[in-house]
Structures are given as structure tokens and as C-alpha cells.
Design a protein around this motif. Sequence first.
Motif, PDB file in Angstrom:
ATOM      1  N   ASP A 163      29.455 -73.624 -41.176  1.00 34.42           N
ATOM      2  CA  ASP A 163      30.147 -72.481 -40.475  1.00 34.42           C
ATOM      3  C   ASP A 163      29.413 -71.236 -41.169  1.00 34.42           C
ATOM      4  OD1 ASP A 163      32.021 -69.862 -41.166  1.00 34.42           O
ATOM      5  OD2 ASP A 163      32.949 -71.386 -39.962  1.00 34.42           O
ATOM      6  N   THR A 169      30.921 -77.367 -44.454  1.00 39.20           N
ATOM      7  CA  THR A 169      32.278 -77.710 -44.519  1.00 39.20           C
ATOM      8  C   THR A 169      32.692 -78.967 -43.918  1.00 39.20           C
ATOM      9  OG1 THR A 169      34.648 -76.552 -44.201  1.00 39.20           O
ATOM     10  CG2 THR A 169      33.081 -76.096 -42.703  1.00 39.20           C
ATOM     11  N   SER A 172      36.377 -80.112 -38.228  1.00 43.63           N
ATOM     12  CA  SER A 172      37.759 -79.765 -38.007  1.00 43.63           C
ATOM     13  C   SER A 172      38.048 -80.188 -36.690  1.00 43.63           C
ATOM     14  CB  SER A 172      37.830 -78.209 -38.060  1.00 43.63           C
ATOM     15  OG  SER A 172      39.184 -77.700 -37.841  1.00 43.63           O
ATOM     16  N   ASP A 176      35.620 -78.980 -33.434  1.00 44.48           N
ATOM     17  CA  ASP A 176      34.340 -79.316 -33.564  1.00 44.48           C
ATOM     18  C   ASP A 176      33.906 -80.675 -32.652  1.00 44.48           C
ATOM     19  OD1 ASP A 176      33.449 -77.474 -35.664  1.00 44.48           O
ATOM     20  OD2 ASP A 176      34.296 -78.823 -37.214  1.00 44.48           O
ATOM     21  N   SER A 199      43.015 -85.395 -42.669  1.00 42.50           N
ATOM     22  CA  SER A 199      42.394 -84.316 -43.384  1.00 42.50           C
ATOM     23  C   SER A 199      41.396 -83.310 -42.333  1.00 42.50           C
ATOM     24  CB  SER A 199      41.883 -84.940 -44.461  1.00 42.50           C
ATOM     25  OG  SER A 199      42.495 -85.235 -45.443  1.00 42.50           O
ATOM     26  N   THR A 200      41.032 -83.945 -41.248  1.00 44.24           N
ATOM     27  CA  THR A 200      40.244 -83.279 -40.408  1.00 44.24           C
ATOM     28  C   THR A 200      40.991 -82.270 -39.431  1.00 44.24           C
ATOM     29  OG1 THR A 200      39.951 -84.803 -39.039  1.00 44.24           O
ATOM     30  CG2 THR A 200      38.165 -84.810 -40.697  1.00 44.24           C
ATOM     31  N   LEU A 201      42.131 -82.238 -39.539  1.00 43.96           N
ATOM     32  CA  LEU A 201      43.047 -81.538 -38.666  1.00 43.96           C
ATOM     33  C   LEU A 201      42.857 -80.169 -38.914  1.00 43.96           C
ATOM     34  CD1 LEU A 201      46.272 -83.614 -37.990  1.00 43.96           C
ATOM     35  CD2 LEU A 201      44.047 -83.609 -36.949  1.00 43.96           C
ATOM     36  N   GLY A 202      42.890 -79.197 -37.918  1.00 44.45           N
ATOM     37  CA  GLY A 202      42.781 -77.832 -38.457  1.00 44.45           C
ATOM     38  C   GLY A 202      43.963 -76.967 -39.197  1.00 44.45           C
ATOM     39  N   SER A 203      43.641 -76.141 -39.963  1.00 46.34           N
ATOM     40  CA  SER A 203      44.537 -75.468 -40.811  1.00 46.34           C
ATOM     41  C   SER A 203      45.714 -75.006 -40.121  1.00 46.34           C
ATOM     42  CB  SER A 203      43.925 -74.306 -41.652  1.00 46.34           C
ATOM     43  OG  SER A 203      43.594 -73.344 -40.715  1.00 46.34           O
ATOM     44  N   THR A 205      47.293 -76.822 -37.734  1.00 45.50           N
ATOM     45  CA  THR A 205      47.896 -77.751 -37.191  1.00 45.50           C
ATOM     46  C   THR A 205      49.053 -78.415 -38.196  1.00 45.50           C
ATOM     47  OG1 THR A 205      46.064 -78.423 -35.971  1.00 45.50           O
ATOM     48  CG2 THR A 205      47.615 -80.154 -36.258  1.00 45.50           C
ATOM     49  N   ALA A 216      45.748 -81.579 -31.311  1.00 43.72           N
ATOM     50  CA  ALA A 216      44.335 -81.488 -32.147  1.00 43.72           C
ATOM     51  C   ALA A 216      43.655 -82.989 -31.681  1.00 43.72           C
ATOM     52  CB  ALA A 216      44.680 -81.847 -33.639  1.00 43.72           C
TER      53      ALA A 216
END
Length: 474
Positions: A163, A169, A172, A176, A199-203, A205, A216
Amino acid sequence: MIDPNPARFCDHSVNGRKCDNTAPTHEGGQLGHPFRAPVARPEPPRHAPEPGEGMPQRRIKLTAAASIAPEPVIWAWEPGQGEGRVPAGALTLAAGREGTGKSSFGIWLAARLSRGELPGTFHGRPKNVFYAAVEDSWSRTLVPRLIAAGADLERVFRVDAEDVVRGETMISLPLDVSLIEQAIAEYDAAALIVDPLMSTLGSSTDAHRTQDVRQALEPLVRMAERTRALTLGIAHFNKGNSTDASQLISGSGAFKDLARAVLAFARDRETDEQVMTQTKNSLGRLDLPSLSYCIEGYDVPTPKGTANVGRIVFTGVSERSVEDTLAAPVDRDEVGERDEAVAWLVDYLTDNGGEASAGDVLKAAEKDGFSKRTLQRARSKAGVTSQKSGFGKGWAWVLSVTTEGVDATKVPKAPTPEGLAPSAPSVSPSAARSLTVVSDQVLCATCQTPLDPVHSASGETTHPNCEPRIREAS
């Protein structure tokens, strides 16, 4: 504005509606067609509207089924004909409670793909693998585990995102997905493994809301279909007491709904028996047998000392399922009876040369007062695997792991279960010479492509999947 020469419309009724023809159609309004008052006509647009200027952003697309060519399912892991477990081009979940080996399975899968050793569409073709790990250290955990599993380290890639504001990072989803798809195409990757998937789901979500999870993950599912890459997500069980493994997956039910295959992992804390069961297989058979496995310790030498890690080893077909394991009560009396059954089973198989048909074992056990259920629970503790004894001859129980007090010379070692991919190459960590990771490139004597540093340091001169060709040539 008002048109200086307005068209005049007829008031004649046609099929219950007013006629919308202009006057000239009715020859100037004759034959009883009175005219309406002049109407304003809109000024024609001076230019075509740009996208977004009042135009719809979405439209319905219809495709006739006749124009879509049917295709068979492509299996990335198919231990036997018609026994596909993990499809290529679809989302698969590996789920279980902490410490059950689901992450070790992801490592095993990556290692087999990198060597071309996984039975299925990629067999015989070493492939690149993308591995996105959120919780574990690459240098202390994942790379040593990959080495222990026998992976070609040159073909397994750590996946992160960069980023412009936050730097490196974790990836996401769905942000991505398009970048990952481009990388899969560029590197000809056969698989994307995400550990853990949630843990890879966007903030933004909410992993417990079905709509959020679908938004997602659906782009990831579509990407898998387009690239035909094996897409494996590691998932955790919640704290519930259900025996339905699919219902225990943490988060929204959309996780299991979007996945085409679900592999559940469980360990009996009393017996240490570990089992993997196919609890969902939308593209193939759901009646596939459960597989037993163990996590064995392995020492990996590093420049800074020895790293002790675990690696998964499949030991054969299990007569118990994950559901059976989750439902097993903790009964101290039953545990004591099981321990007695373990000793009986070891003695019985040892006296029979280390192997006997499952039917004969169960009959003999029942005669000596042990129930079928108790003996099945004792089987894993005793190091006994269940294997096909030959066409039309049913199953045999084979003693493959010795226990304390048993003469190891009298107990034959069980072969690798038929149809399963081989385990890691056997490189004894207790050998006299120490293994050192070296940077000098060594080429395989058969295919002339580079060996990974660990295996070249151990003295190996060929890839494991190249060895059969050497034997054939000789």
C-alpha cells in the motif's frame, strides 16, 4: 421550447386506447379524426450522454444454456479415480479447531503441488503456489514447515500487498482479487492458499453477516473459476457443541455456502486419534472415506539452530468420521477399556505377522470381550492403519507404529496408503552430518532444473517426482 410546426395527434380510439399517430396518417384529420391541441416536443440531445450521465451502471445479461459447452470437473486432488476431494477452479475450506492440523494440511498441499506429486490434474507437473498467511511467522514457522513437508521452496511464494500509505500489508478481499488474478496468470500458479481466510476480509466486512461475506468472497470464487486455480481457505471452528462440522465453521454460513468442498479436521483428546472427513463435496462424491493422519515432529536445521516443527502424515482410511470424534464423550472407564484394547490389538497383530483382515480382528476382539466401537477407537492409539488388502479381499488392519514393549523387528512397516500423495522425502534429522542451507545452485540430474537448497544439501541429486523416470530408464 415549442416546436413551430407541432405535430398534431389523432384522438381516435384504437383498441381502447387513444391513437398516437400523427395527423398525416389520417389524411389531415378527415374521416372523423379531430386533432388535439398542439403539444410541446422536447429538444433533441446535442450529444450522446456520457457513461454515468443518467445511464444505468448495470444491466441484465442473458446467455442461452445451449451456447455454454459442458465440461467435466477438474480435480486438483483426486487420490483415486472418481474420488475427487479438492477441485481446481473453486473455493475449498479446510476447517477445524486449533491444533487439529488444518494449517499443516495447507502446507502439505503446497508442498505436493510444488513437486508435482499431488494426484490430480497437476500430477507430474511441478507448479507455483501462492501462500497468504496472516498469523504465522514465515521465517520461524512456515518456511521450516515447508522444508519438513518436502516443498520446492523456489515454487512457493509468500503473498502480501503493498500500500502506498501503509507499505507492506496483508491482502484484503475483495480489494486485491484483481491483482491476485494478474499474478496467478503471470506466474502460472496452480493454487492460492489463504490462512486463515476470515482474517483477509476487508475492515468494513462483518464476517458474521451473510451479505457482507458474499460481497467479499464472490469475486474470489469467480477468480478461481476463471483461473482454474485451487483456492483453499483455512477456517476455524467456533466454540459450539454441534457434531455437524460444517455448522461449526466460524462466521456467517456464507463461508460454507460459497465453498464447493469442505474438509473437516478433528482430534480426539483422549485417544489422540486424528481424522479428516469430507463434509461437503458439491462437485463430487460425498461418501468418500475419512482419512486418519498424525502430526509428527521434525527437526529442520537452520543457520541459527534447529527448528522443530510438525508435518502431517496420512496413515490410511479411518473407520471413524469427524462427526464421530466430535460426539465422543469423555468417559474414564471407557478410556481404561480402550487402553486394554490397545494392548490386545498390538499383541494380536504382532502374533499374526503385523497384519490381519479387519473382519478377523473384530471377531477375535468380540470373543475376548471388546466391542467394535472400543476397538476402532483403540486402532489409532495402537498405530494401526486400515488398508485395502487386494481386489475383492476387503480391508486389512496393519500395525505400522510400534509401542513401548513391542519388538520393532517383529512389526512390519505399513506402506504408503494407496492413492494418497507421498509424504515429505525422508531426510533423517538425526543423521551424522548436519544439513545446511546453501546458496549454490544444484541441478536435478534428470530434468536439469534447480533443486531447492535443503534437498541439494542433503545429498539428493534428483527431484522426488523424477526418480521414477530414472528407474524406468534403467
